[in-house]
Design a protein around this motif. Structure first.
Motif, PDB file in Angstrom:
ATOM      1  N   TYR B  48       0.823  -1.213   0.000  1.00 53.95           N
ATOM      2  CA  TYR B  48       0.000   0.000   0.000  1.00 53.95           C
ATOM      3  C   TYR B  48       0.863   1.272   0.000  1.00 53.95           C
ATOM      4  N   TYR B  51       2.231   1.703  -3.396  1.00 50.85           N
ATOM      5  CA  TYR B  51       1.206   2.187  -4.330  1.00 50.85           C
ATOM      6  C   TYR B  51       1.027   3.694  -4.169  1.00 50.85           C
ATOM      7  N   GLN B  52       0.928   4.138  -2.904  1.00 52.91           N
ATOM      8  CA  GLN B  52       0.685   5.558  -2.654  1.00 52.91           C
ATOM      9  C   GLN B  52       1.842   6.413  -3.172  1.00 52.91           C
ATOM     10  N   SER B  54       3.938   5.480  -5.545  1.00 55.84           N
ATOM     11  CA  SER B  54       4.022   5.364  -7.004  1.00 55.84           C
ATOM     12  C   SER B  54       3.048   6.310  -7.697  1.00 55.84           C
ATOM     13  N   VAL B  55       1.959   6.668  -7.010  1.00 57.83           N
ATOM     14  CA  VAL B  55       0.995   7.604  -7.608  1.00 57.83           C
ATOM     15  C   VAL B  55       1.684   8.953  -7.868  1.00 57.83           C
ATOM     16  N   PHE B  59       6.979   3.976  -9.718  1.00 58.35           N
ATOM     17  CA  PHE B  59       7.217   2.687  -9.097  1.00 58.35           C
ATOM     18  C   PHE B  59       8.571   2.604  -8.391  1.00 58.35           C
ATOM     19  N   GLY B  62       8.867   4.139  -5.121  1.00 60.76           N
ATOM     20  CA  GLY B  62       8.106   3.302  -4.188  1.00 60.76           C
ATOM     21  C   GLY B  62       8.954   2.151  -3.683  1.00 60.76           C
ATOM     22  N   MET B 117      -6.562  -1.764  -5.213  1.00 62.38           N
ATOM     23  CA  MET B 117      -5.865  -0.569  -5.683  1.00 62.38           C
ATOM     24  C   MET B 117      -5.293  -0.787  -7.083  1.00 62.38           C
ATOM     25  N   TYR B 119      -2.584  -0.633  -8.501  1.00 58.69           N
ATOM     26  CA  TYR B 119      -1.126  -0.603  -8.406  1.00 58.69           C
ATOM     27  C   TYR B 119      -0.586  -1.523  -9.495  1.00 58.69           C
ATOM     28  N   ASP B 120       0.204  -0.958 -10.395  1.00 58.65           N
ATOM     29  CA  ASP B 120       0.540  -1.723 -11.601  1.00 58.65           C
ATOM     30  C   ASP B 120       2.048  -1.835 -11.824  1.00 58.65           C
ATOM     31  N   PRO B 209       1.825  -5.541  -7.424  1.00 56.45           N
ATOM     32  CA  PRO B 209       1.292  -5.423  -8.780  1.00 56.45           C
ATOM     33  C   PRO B 209       0.841  -6.751  -9.395  1.00 56.45           C
ATOM     34  N   THR B 213      -3.309  -5.618  -4.924  1.00 54.50           N
ATOM     35  CA  THR B 213      -3.208  -4.925  -3.642  1.00 54.50           C
ATOM     36  C   THR B 213      -4.606  -4.697  -3.091  1.00 54.50           C
TER      37      THR B 213
END
Lengths: 414, 318
Positions: B48, B51-52, B54-55, B59, B62, B117, B119-120, B209, B213
């Motif tokens: 998580y 992911y946050q 990476s936004v 990546f 992250g 999420m 998340y990729d 990913p 997630t």
């Protein structure tokens, strides 16, 4: 001190009485679905859509029967049949006559039995069951009753429509069926085998497999098998994280054919598939969001997104439930005479907000409507899911799917 | 034949991922005697957090930032939670970590909601590394393999070749002596707990990913991690590696091949009941290996506990 308490108490009492008086004019619909636990997201989505539909389609137009408003009362059933029966009793005790439920056919089976029994024993206090999502075919076949109405196409009708589409696609020669190891997964697999054998005996079913529900960490080995089998298409009834992980594994490992699903959209799934699902992911279901069928439907979704920016119209049929119930109440001229309302719903033809007609078949109370094969894409999407830019676009349509599908229902009418 | 090779690679990826989780857990156990029930929750936090991050920053940032963040959080939990509970014995410690797992799951749902999420995999790794007669091996899998192997090598090097490693190993068996020599043993404990949870964080960052997630991701992996370290032997890094790979390959091959119980039973000389669908033995005769693939590690654990209670490489009883 004492005096103020008394005044306060009096005021509170007066307020509550006036509030009760205000509520007396509303027609309450109990929404019994999971609002806590792992499936809460789905329940919350449904609740928002019900609240919005009641507000927008009924209350804003002045209600029914000359001014009675719809009110949605949520009850949390934690997706347990046992808990649902308790909540049903609470709702009935509060004088609620309309029960809406959709998530899990297990819950729907328990509710339909309980409501049937209740109505037999309490003819003055009957309730109506509005099933908007539970798709177990049994509910409108062996287990049907006069008080149950299903607004979604059942699993067999959906598979019938899906195989109609596959029938026309000559490039599909081999099909792989995979699903979760429980009643619904098995029902989907059985229906797929039956319809494919009927319509396209030349199609080879190269795999028919069940996997443990909610337990598989990595679907890669399954994906390898699917690729190895040379399948041209995959059919699955998976939902939730099982849907997402299976789909991603299949796509990551080089499968390019169509993946036909029942539930691969919204609740984060559309956003998580994103670009990877474009061109492969298909969903069979009712309701057309893209392209919008009318300015009215377009405005409806836009207004919904304005009010609930993080939710989606994932179940367009909820608008049909509300509109058809309102019409039935008007036609019956009463919001307490459940028999008259049920008779008004039977055989009703309705122009659905999201396109096509809905016909409530009288012999089994199964709504007959257009069933679409929808494609996951970002091309030509007016209303996306999960604010991701991706959404579902209508690809092919089976008009009034399952109109002549057989039913074993022997309904006892009051 | 090619499929065997492909399955070997797939199993290797699953196994190495499991190893990153169990390495931290077994390290913490060997040092502090604590079975950390919240270990998989730190794995979830890693995903998580990444992911946050990476936004906003992509990546790679992250991957760089999330694990230390999780590690610091783990160290704080040890310093202000576990250490306080430690004096009351092992059972309160177990209950503490169990409660922590529930708490983290609720917090994650509160902050990020219940949806999955988006998340990729990073753009740069979204291609097929190579194909083995038509079976694509995504580049991301190769990346996962290299990351986990690198972490294993670094970990082994630190533990066996550096001063810090020597102190840690000494503190494992003779904490009093190490303390008498002037080393800060509680600090070592805190560090090990932090590094262990950070490892779980790395696993979360790179598994998020592919395994998606969502708030249930800790529960899905939680129990299998314990199975791994019991099979490998509690406290053994090599054991954790071997057991992880064993489980990875076992489950992958069981899913990849439809081995039917009926075939095995008939080859053992048994005859199937006349009407299988009606027979009381139906479940045993009709089961296939993909259906039971994910419980095979548990069967293996039971066998290990019966025949080799200290695990494959362990030095003490489980």
């Amino acid at each position: 001190m004492r005096r103020t308490t008394r005044i306060g108490l009096g005021a509170a009492l007066a307020l509550s009485i006036s509030a009760a008086a205000a509520f007396a004019d509303t027609i309450k619909i109990a929404f019994i679905d999971p609002l806590s636990g792992p499936f809460a997201a789905t329940g919350e989505q449904g609740l928002a859509q019900y609240r919005f539909a009641a507000e927008e389609l009924v209350n804003r137009k002045g209600g029914v029967l000359g001014g009675k408003m719809f009110e949605i009362v949520p009850f949390d059933n934690k997706i347990s049949p046992k808990e649902s029966l308790i909540q049903l009793q609470v709702a009935i005790d509060q004088g609620i006559r309309f029960i809406a439920q959709g998530n899990s056919s297990g819950v729907a089976n328990a509710l339909t039995d309980a409501i049937n029994k209740h109505n037999r024993r309490n003819p003055d206090n009957r309730v109506l069951f509005l099933n908007y999502s539970a798709v177990d075919p049994a509910l409108t076949n062996d287990k049907c009753n006069f008080w149950h109405f299903r607004f979604d196409a059942n699993a067999d009708i959906k598979m019938d429509a899906l195989t109609d589409i596959i029938q026309q696609d000559e490039s599909i020669k081999k099909v792989y069926i995979i699903g979760q190891d429980y009643s619904f997964g098995k029902a989907v697999a059985a229906a797929a085998v039956r319809f494919l054998n009927e319509k396209r005996p030349d199609i080879e079913i190269v795999g028919n497999e069940l996997h443990p529900i909610g337990k598989v960490k990595d679907f890669t080995p399954y994906a390898r098998k699917i690729v190895a089998s040379g399948a041209d298409a995959v059919i699955t009834g998976n939902w939730g994280s099982d849907m997402l992980n299976l789909g991603r594994a299949i796509l990551d490992n080089g499968f390019t054919g169509p993946i036909y699903t029942y539930y691969a959209a919204a609740d984060g799934i559309t956003a998580a598939f994103g670009e990877a699902g474009d061109g492969s992911l298909k969903l069979v279901g009712e309701g057309q969001l893209n392209p919008p069928v009318s300015a009215r439907a377009d405005a409806y979704v836009t207004a919904f997104k304005k009010k609930y920016p993080n939710k989606d119209i994932g179940q367009p049929r909820i608008a049909n439930v509300i509109e058809m119930l309102a019409r039935a109440i008007e036609k019956a001229g009463s919001d307490t005479d459940i028999v008259a309302i049920a008779k008004a719903l039977e055989g009703m033809e309705h122009d659905a907000l999201f396109g096509g007609k809905v016909y409530m078949r009288p012999q089994d109370h199964q709504a007959i409507q257009d069933v679409h094969v929808l494609a996951h894409t970002n091309d030509g999407i007016t209303h996306d899911f999960d604010n991701s830019g991706y959404g579902l676009k209508v690809e092919k349509t089976v008009r009034m799917a399952g109109m002549d599908s057989p039913t074993t229902c022997r309904m006892k009418r009051p | 034949m090619e499929l065997v090779l492909v399955n070997l690679i797939d199993g290797l990826v699953t196994g190495l991922l499991l190893f990153m989780l169990s390495a931290g857990l077994t390290l913490i156990f060997s040092m502090m005697g604590v079975l950390n029930f919240a270990h998989a929750s730190f794995y979830m936090l890693g995903a998580y957090f990444a992911y946050q991050i990476s936004v906003y920053m992509g990546f790679w940032m992250g991957l760089l930032i999330a694990p230390p963040l999780v590690g610091v959080l783990g160290a704080l939990v040890e310093r202000y939670g576990l250490r306080k509970v430690h004096q009351y014995g092992h059972v309160p410690e177990l209950i503490f970590t169990f409660g922590l797992a529930l708490l983290i799951e609720e917090v994650v749902q509160f902050v990020w909601g219940r949806d999955t999420m988006p998340y990729d995999i990073p753009e740069i790794l979204r291609f097929t590394a190579f194909s083995i007669s038509g079976y694509a091996i995504p580049a991301y899998k190769i990346f996962m393999i290299f990351t986990s192997v690198a972490i294993f090598v670094v970990l082994l090097w630190v533990l066996t070749r550096t001063r810090v490693g020597m102190i840690i190993q000494a503190a494992l068996s003779h904490p009093q002596t190490v303390e008498a020599l002037g080393h800060n043993v509680p600090l070592v404990f805190m560090g090990v707990f932090g590094v262990g949870t950070a490892l779980a964080g790395v696993a979360g960052v790179i598994a998020g990913p592919v395994l998606s997630t969502f708030p249930g991701m800790a529960v899905v992996l939680g129990s299998i991690v314990f199975v791994t370290i019991v099979i490998g032997g509690l406290g053994s890094l090599w054991g954790a590696l071997v057991a992880s790979l064993l489980i990875g390959w076992l489950t992958t091959f069981a899913k990849a091949y439809n081995i039917r119980a009926a075939d095995i039973l008939t080859s053992l000389g048994l005859t199937p009941p006349a009407n299988v669908e009606e027979s009381i033995w139906r479940d045993i005769w009709t089961v296939t290996s993909p259906q039971i693939a994910d419980i095979l590690p548990y069967i293996l654990m039971v066998l290990i506990l019966v025949f080799r209670p200290h695990g494959l490489f362990g030095k003490r009883d489980a």
